[in-house]
Write a protein that holds these residues in place. Structure first.
Motif, PDB file in Angstrom:
ATOM      1  N   LYS A  33       0.857  -1.182   0.000  1.00  0.00           N
ATOM      2  CA  LYS A  33       0.000   0.000   0.000  1.00  0.00           C
ATOM      3  C   LYS A  33       0.894   1.233   0.000  1.00  0.00           C
ATOM      4  O   LYS A  33       1.696   1.435   0.918  1.00  0.00           O
ATOM      5  CB  LYS A  33      -0.915  -0.019   1.227  1.00  0.00           C
ATOM      6  CG  LYS A  33      -2.051   0.995   1.131  1.00  0.00           C
ATOM      7  CD  LYS A  33      -1.651   2.318   1.741  1.00  0.00           C
ATOM      8  CE  LYS A  33      -2.783   3.328   1.593  1.00  0.00           C
ATOM      9  NZ  LYS A  33      -2.718   4.385   2.590  1.00  0.00           N
TER      10      LYS A  33
ATOM     11  N   GLY B  61      -1.159   7.831   0.036  1.00  0.00           N
ATOM     12  CA  GLY B  61      -1.383   9.012  -0.788  1.00  0.00           C
ATOM     13  C   GLY B  61      -0.491  10.175  -0.406  1.00  0.00           C
ATOM     14  O   GLY B  61      -0.255  11.078  -1.210  1.00  0.00           O
TER      15      GLY B  61
ATOM     16  N   VAL C  72      -1.425  -1.206  -3.810  1.00  0.00           N
ATOM     17  CA  VAL C  72      -2.720  -0.606  -3.514  1.00  0.00           C
ATOM     18  C   VAL C  72      -2.467   0.887  -3.333  1.00  0.00           C
ATOM     19  O   VAL C  72      -1.664   1.275  -2.482  1.00  0.00           O
ATOM     20  CB  VAL C  72      -3.363  -1.210  -2.253  1.00  0.00           C
ATOM     21  CG1 VAL C  72      -4.630  -0.437  -1.880  1.00  0.00           C
ATOM     22  CG2 VAL C  72      -3.684  -2.687  -2.468  1.00  0.00           C
ATOM     23  N   PRO C  73      -3.128   1.731  -4.130  1.00  0.00           N
ATOM     24  CA  PRO C  73      -2.885   3.169  -4.030  1.00  0.00           C
ATOM     25  C   PRO C  73      -3.690   3.809  -2.910  1.00  0.00           C
ATOM     26  O   PRO C  73      -4.813   3.401  -2.613  1.00  0.00           O
ATOM     27  CB  PRO C  73      -3.391   3.689  -5.392  1.00  0.00           C
ATOM     28  CG  PRO C  73      -4.502   2.732  -5.744  1.00  0.00           C
ATOM     29  CD  PRO C  73      -4.068   1.382  -5.200  1.00  0.00           C
ATOM     30  N   GLY C  74      -3.106   4.813  -2.291  1.00  0.00           N
ATOM     31  CA  GLY C  74      -3.875   5.641  -1.373  1.00  0.00           C
ATOM     32  C   GLY C  74      -4.748   6.597  -2.170  1.00  0.00           C
ATOM     33  O   GLY C  74      -4.814   6.510  -3.398  1.00  0.00           O
ATOM     34  N   GLY C  75      -5.374   7.504  -1.487  1.00  0.00           N
ATOM     35  CA  GLY C  75      -6.226   8.473  -2.170  1.00  0.00           C
ATOM     36  C   GLY C  75      -5.534   9.786  -2.465  1.00  0.00           C
ATOM     37  O   GLY C  75      -5.879  10.494  -3.400  1.00  0.00           O
TER      38      GLY C  75
ATOM     39  N   ALA D  18      -8.389  12.230  -2.623  1.00  0.00           N
ATOM     40  CA  ALA D  18      -9.254  11.993  -1.458  1.00  0.00           C
ATOM     41  C   ALA D  18      -9.383  13.256  -0.611  1.00  0.00           C
ATOM     42  O   ALA D  18     -10.439  13.515  -0.024  1.00  0.00           O
ATOM     43  CB  ALA D  18      -8.710  10.840  -0.615  1.00  0.00           C
TER      44      ALA D  18
ATOM     45  N   ILE E 231     -13.122   6.011  -3.182  1.00  0.00           N
ATOM     46  CA  ILE E 231     -12.699   4.860  -3.993  1.00  0.00           C
ATOM     47  C   ILE E 231     -12.248   5.347  -5.370  1.00  0.00           C
ATOM     48  O   ILE E 231     -11.226   4.897  -5.910  1.00  0.00           O
ATOM     49  CB  ILE E 231     -13.833   3.820  -4.105  1.00  0.00           C
ATOM     50  CG1 ILE E 231     -14.045   3.133  -2.752  1.00  0.00           C
ATOM     51  CG2 ILE E 231     -13.540   2.784  -5.193  1.00  0.00           C
ATOM     52  CD1 ILE E 231     -15.297   2.283  -2.666  1.00  0.00           C
TER      53      ILE E 231
ATOM     54  N   MET F 100      -8.828   6.769  -5.104  1.00  0.00           N
ATOM     55  CA  MET F 100      -7.805   5.720  -5.164  1.00  0.00           C
ATOM     56  C   MET F 100      -7.573   5.290  -6.611  1.00  0.00           C
ATOM     57  O   MET F 100      -6.428   5.053  -7.020  1.00  0.00           O
ATOM     58  CB  MET F 100      -8.231   4.504  -4.334  1.00  0.00           C
ATOM     59  CG  MET F 100      -8.221   4.707  -2.839  1.00  0.00           C
ATOM     60  SD  MET F 100      -8.909   3.278  -1.958  1.00  0.00           S
ATOM     61  CE  MET F 100      -7.718   1.987  -2.387  1.00  0.00           C
TER      62      MET F 100
ATOM     63  N   THR G 119     -10.647   3.426   5.001  1.00  0.00           N
ATOM     64  CA  THR G 119      -9.897   4.161   3.979  1.00  0.00           C
ATOM     65  C   THR G 119      -9.043   3.155   3.214  1.00  0.00           C
ATOM     66  O   THR G 119      -9.201   1.942   3.365  1.00  0.00           O
ATOM     67  CB  THR G 119      -9.003   5.250   4.614  1.00  0.00           C
ATOM     68  OG1 THR G 119      -7.949   4.615   5.353  1.00  0.00           O
ATOM     69  CG2 THR G 119      -9.806   6.181   5.513  1.00  0.00           C
ATOM     70  N   SER G 120      -8.127   3.664   2.422  1.00  0.00           N
ATOM     71  CA  SER G 120      -7.279   2.779   1.612  1.00  0.00           C
ATOM     72  C   SER G 120      -6.445   1.825   2.464  1.00  0.00           C
ATOM     73  O   SER G 120      -6.063   0.753   1.992  1.00  0.00           O
ATOM     74  CB  SER G 120      -6.384   3.606   0.693  1.00  0.00           C
ATOM     75  OG  SER G 120      -5.638   4.549   1.433  1.00  0.00           O
TER      76      SER G 120
END
Length: 194
Positions: free
Chosen positions: A5, A8, A35-38, A42, A64, A67, A118-119
């Motif tokens: 992860k 972001g 896995v991307p953050g926002g 965001a 979402i 992300m 969250t992410s």
């Protein structure tokens, strides 16, 4: 497979490209799914919700999509990184992939549709679904505790993370965003959290 992860908060750092290069190199010997953050996408959702006073359900859906925007950014920066669609695909077709989350997440009852998820929790949930070997969370934080409860309390991890973790414990490491030079999969870099 390692699920990584990328927070972001790395959006505005030179370390983002360094991490992507590092992970691409490791993908030749170990399958890597990002896995991307926002990130700032965001942040704009939070700003819009504060200004226009719409509900958490809509904000969660927008987050979402935030992300997904960061995932497309990552694909644009690192052309060898392939988009991964889950649950359409059960395993990534490439050893170096980035998850492109979409509205299908809204149909998963175990995932609350508010800011408690969250992410971070979504990364953990995806790693659990894919039975990954390990989840690595890269963040721009100074508080590097090994206690999930402490990290949640200090808002380093979202409030749903601890319950999600205990539903199916998985080796999880928190890694400082500047530790890309020392990073090795399955090593002692970062802090194992539980």
């Amino acid at each position: 497979m390692l699920v990584v992860k990328i927070g972001g908060s790395l959006y505005n750092t030179i370390e983002l490209k360094k991490w992507l290069a590092c992970l691409k190199n490791y993908s030749s010997s170990q399958s890597i799914l990002i896995v991307p953050g926002g990130g700032p996408f965001a942040d704009q959702v939070r700003t819009a919700q504060n200004r226009h006073h719409f509900g958490d359900k809509q904000a969660h859906h927008m987050a979402i999509l935030a992300m997904a925007q960061f995932a497309l950014l990552i694909e644009g920066i690192e052309s060898q990184c392939q988009l991964f669609h889950y649950p359409d695909n059960k395993i990534p077709s490439s050893p170096f992939s980035v998850w492109l989350p979409d509205e299908k997440l809204l149909a998963i009852n175990e995932l609350a549709q508010n800011w408690s998820v969250t992410s971070d929790s979504l990364a953990l949930w995806l790693a659990q679904q894919l039975q990954a070997d390990e989840l690595i969370i890269i963040k721009c934080v100074q508080d590097m505790s090994n206690s999930i409860a402490t990290l949640v309390n200090k808002q380093v991890l979202d409030s749903a993370f601890e319950t999600q973790y205990h539903s199916a414990p998985l080796k999880t490491r928190l890694v400082h965003f500047q530790d890309h030079v020392n990073f090795k999969p399955h090593s002692n870099s970062g802090i194992v959290i539980s």
